[in-house]
Scaffold this active site. Structure first.
Site, PDB file in Angstrom:
ATOM      1  N   ASP A 165       3.691   3.505   6.528  1.00 15.06           N
ATOM      2  CA  ASP A 165       2.961   3.315   7.781  1.00 15.06           C
ATOM      3  C   ASP A 165       3.804   2.685   8.881  1.00 15.06           C
ATOM      4  OD1 ASP A 165       3.152   0.663   6.612  1.00 15.06           O
ATOM      5  OD2 ASP A 165       1.613   0.047   8.028  1.00 15.06           O
ATOM      6  N   GLU A 170       7.834   2.354  -6.079  1.00 12.75           N
ATOM      7  CA  GLU A 170       7.968   1.891  -4.675  1.00 12.75           C
ATOM      8  C   GLU A 170       8.136   3.089  -3.765  1.00 12.75           C
ATOM      9  OE1 GLU A 170       7.906  -0.266  -2.345  1.00 12.75           O
ATOM     10  OE2 GLU A 170       8.861  -2.162  -2.851  1.00 12.75           O
ATOM     11  N   ASP A 224      14.648  -0.717   1.100  1.00  7.43           N
ATOM     12  CA  ASP A 224      15.473  -0.950   2.284  1.00  7.43           C
ATOM     13  C   ASP A 224      16.499  -2.021   1.920  1.00  7.43           C
ATOM     14  OD1 ASP A 224      16.495  -1.258   4.809  1.00  7.43           O
ATOM     15  OD2 ASP A 224      14.664  -1.961   5.737  1.00  7.43           O
ATOM     16  N   PHE A 264      13.632   4.060  10.846  1.00  9.25           N
ATOM     17  CA  PHE A 264      12.293   3.674  10.424  1.00  9.25           C
ATOM     18  C   PHE A 264      11.461   4.925  10.166  1.00  9.25           C
ATOM     19  CE2 PHE A 264       7.962   2.140  10.740  1.00  9.25           C
ATOM     20  CZ  PHE A 264       8.049   1.046   9.895  1.00  9.25           C
ATOM     21  N   VAL A 265      11.003   5.076   8.925  1.00  9.96           N
ATOM     22  CA  VAL A 265      10.281   6.285   8.539  1.00  9.96           C
ATOM     23  C   VAL A 265       8.805   5.992   8.296  1.00  9.96           C
ATOM     24  CG1 VAL A 265      12.289   7.443   7.552  1.00  9.96           C
ATOM     25  CG2 VAL A 265      10.891   5.971   6.096  1.00  9.96           C
ATOM     26  N   LYS A 282       0.812  -1.196   0.000  1.00 11.49           N
ATOM     27  CA  LYS A 282       0.000   0.000   0.000  1.00 11.49           C
ATOM     28  C   LYS A 282       0.860   1.266   0.000  1.00 11.49           C
ATOM     29  CE  LYS A 282      -3.753  -2.043   2.753  1.00 11.49           C
ATOM     30  NZ  LYS A 282      -3.196  -3.128   3.601  1.00 11.49           N
ATOM     31  N   GLY A 283       2.121   1.150   0.402  1.00 15.39           N
ATOM     32  CA  GLY A 283       2.931   2.333   0.662  1.00 15.39           C
ATOM     33  C   GLY A 283       3.086   3.298  -0.497  1.00 15.39           C
ATOM     34  N   ARG A 287       0.164   6.997   7.457  1.00 12.00           N
ATOM     35  CA  ARG A 287       0.288   7.115   5.995  1.00 12.00           C
ATOM     36  C   ARG A 287      -0.112   8.506   5.511  1.00 12.00           C
ATOM     37  NH1 ARG A 287       1.052   1.942   3.949  1.00 12.00           N
ATOM     38  NH2 ARG A 287      -0.036   0.244   4.989  1.00 12.00           N
TER      39      ARG A 287
HETATM   40  P1  5GP Z   1      12.857  -4.195   1.456  1.00 10.91           P
HETATM   41  O1  5GP Z   1      12.378  -5.490   0.867  1.00 10.91           O
HETATM   42  O2  5GP Z   1      13.521  -3.283   0.472  1.00 10.91           O
HETATM   43  O3  5GP Z   1      13.704  -4.435   2.685  1.00 10.91           O
HETATM   44  O4  5GP Z   1      11.592  -3.462   2.041  1.00 10.91           O
HETATM   45  C1  5GP Z   1      10.694  -2.825   1.216  1.00 10.91           C
HETATM   46  C2  5GP Z   1       9.388  -2.539   1.902  1.00 10.91           C
HETATM   47  O5  5GP Z   1       9.544  -2.541   3.326  1.00 10.91           O
HETATM   48  C3  5GP Z   1       8.903  -1.162   1.555  1.00 10.91           C
HETATM   49  O6  5GP Z   1       8.103  -1.177   0.411  1.00 10.91           O
HETATM   50  C4  5GP Z   1       8.134  -0.774   2.791  1.00 10.91           C
HETATM   51  O7  5GP Z   1       6.830  -1.276   2.690  1.00 10.91           O
HETATM   52  C5  5GP Z   1       8.857  -1.481   3.920  1.00 10.91           C
HETATM   53  N1  5GP Z   1       9.824  -0.597   4.588  1.00 10.91           N
HETATM   54  C6  5GP Z   1      11.170  -0.636   4.530  1.00 10.91           C
HETATM   55  N2  5GP Z   1      11.726   0.324   5.284  1.00 10.91           N
HETATM   56  C7  5GP Z   1      10.674   0.982   5.848  1.00 10.91           C
HETATM   57  C8  5GP Z   1      10.591   2.128   6.729  1.00 10.91           C
HETATM   58  O8  5GP Z   1      11.579   2.729   7.187  1.00 10.91           O
HETATM   59  N3  5GP Z   1       9.331   2.525   7.056  1.00 10.91           N
HETATM   60  C9  5GP Z   1       8.209   1.908   6.589  1.00 10.91           C
HETATM   61  N4  5GP Z   1       7.025   2.409   6.978  1.00 10.91           N
HETATM   62  N5  5GP Z   1       8.253   0.851   5.762  1.00 10.91           N
HETATM   63  C10 5GP Z   1       9.483   0.404   5.397  1.00 10.91           C
END
Ligand code: 5GP
Length: 186
Positions: free
Chosen positions: A161, A101, A105, A154-155, A45-46, A167
C-alpha cells in the site's frame, strides 16, 4: 473535466509474471518440505495477497496464521523500530515455519521478527518474500525464497500500500509518494 486524482501506478511486474513466479516458489517449497507439515506465518497487512496465492500453490499440510507489525507509521522510510500490533497464539515449537513477507527493504523488520520467532524454538525457520530491494539490505537471516529483486523505488499493489491504498492492484507498480498527497483520490 475532472482532474485525475487517482493515477494508475506505472507497471513494474505484471500479474502474469507474478503468478508464474509464485507458482514456481510454491513448487519449490512443496519439494523442499516434502513429507513434512509446514506453518506459514504472514506479516500483515502487506502479505495477505501473497499468502492467499502462495499457500494455494503449496501441496503440503499447512497451518496458516498472521501477525501484524508496524514499522513505518505513515512514512515510506524504515525506522528500524518494529512494533507487534497483533501476535498469533498458535505454538510453533518444533514446527517448520516459513515467514511470509511482501517485500524486504532494509530487512530490519524481518531481523526483528526472525529473532522473535526463534525464541519460540521452531524446528526450522525460513523466509519467503515476493520482492527484495538489495540496495539497503541488512538482513541477518538467509532469504530462502525470493520472488523478484527490484531497484530501490517505492512499489504498491499485490497487497502493498501507500497510506492504505493500492493493495488491490493485481500487478506491482511504482509511485512517487512525493507527488501524491491524496492517494484515495477523494
Ligand atoms: P524493511 O524493514 O525491510 O525496511 O521494510 C519492510 C516493510 O516495509 C515491508 O513489509 C513493507 O511493509 C514496507 N515496505 C518496504 N518497501 C516498501 C515499498 O516499496 N512499498 C511499500 N508499499 N511498502 C514497503
Amino acid at each position: 473535466m475532472q482532474q485525475d486524482t487517482h493515477p494508475r501506478p506505472e507497471l513494474l511486474i505484471s500479474a502474469d509474471a507474478i503468478e508464474r513466479r509464485v507458482r514456481e516458489m510454491g513448487a519449490q517449497i512443496s519439494a523442499d518440505y516434502a513429507g513434512e507439515s509446514l506453518t506459514l506465518i504472514g506479516a500483515l497487512k502487506g502479505c495477505y495477497v501473497l499468502m492467499a496465492d502462495l499457500s494455494r500453490r503449496i501441496d503440503l499440510p499447512l497451518y496458516i496464521d498472521f501477525l501484524e507489525v508496524s514499522s513505518y507509521g505513515d512514512s515510506t522510510e524504515s525506522s528500524g523500530i518494529v512494533k507487534i500490533t497483533k501476535d498469533f497464539k498458535h505454538s510453533i515449537t518444533d514446527q517448520h515455519v516459513l515467514l511470509i513477507e511482501d517485500i524486504v527493504d532494509t530487512g530490519l523488520t524481518l531481523n526483528y521478527l526472525m529473532d522473535l520467532l526463534a525464541t519460540r524454538r521452531p524446528a526450522s525457520l525460513a523466509i519467503a518474500a515476493l520482492l527484495v530491494k538489495p540496495e539497503k539490505q541488512q538482513l541477518k537471516h538467509p532469504l530462502k525464497y525470493a520472488g523478484f529483486e527490484i531497484e530501490d523505488r517505492f512499489v504498491v499493489g499485490y497487497g502493498m500500500d501507500y497510506q492504505g491504498y493500492y493493495r488491490n492492484l493485481d500487478y506491482v507498480g511504482v509511485i512517487d509518494p512525493e507527488t501524491l498527497d491524496n492517494p484515495g483520490g477523494f
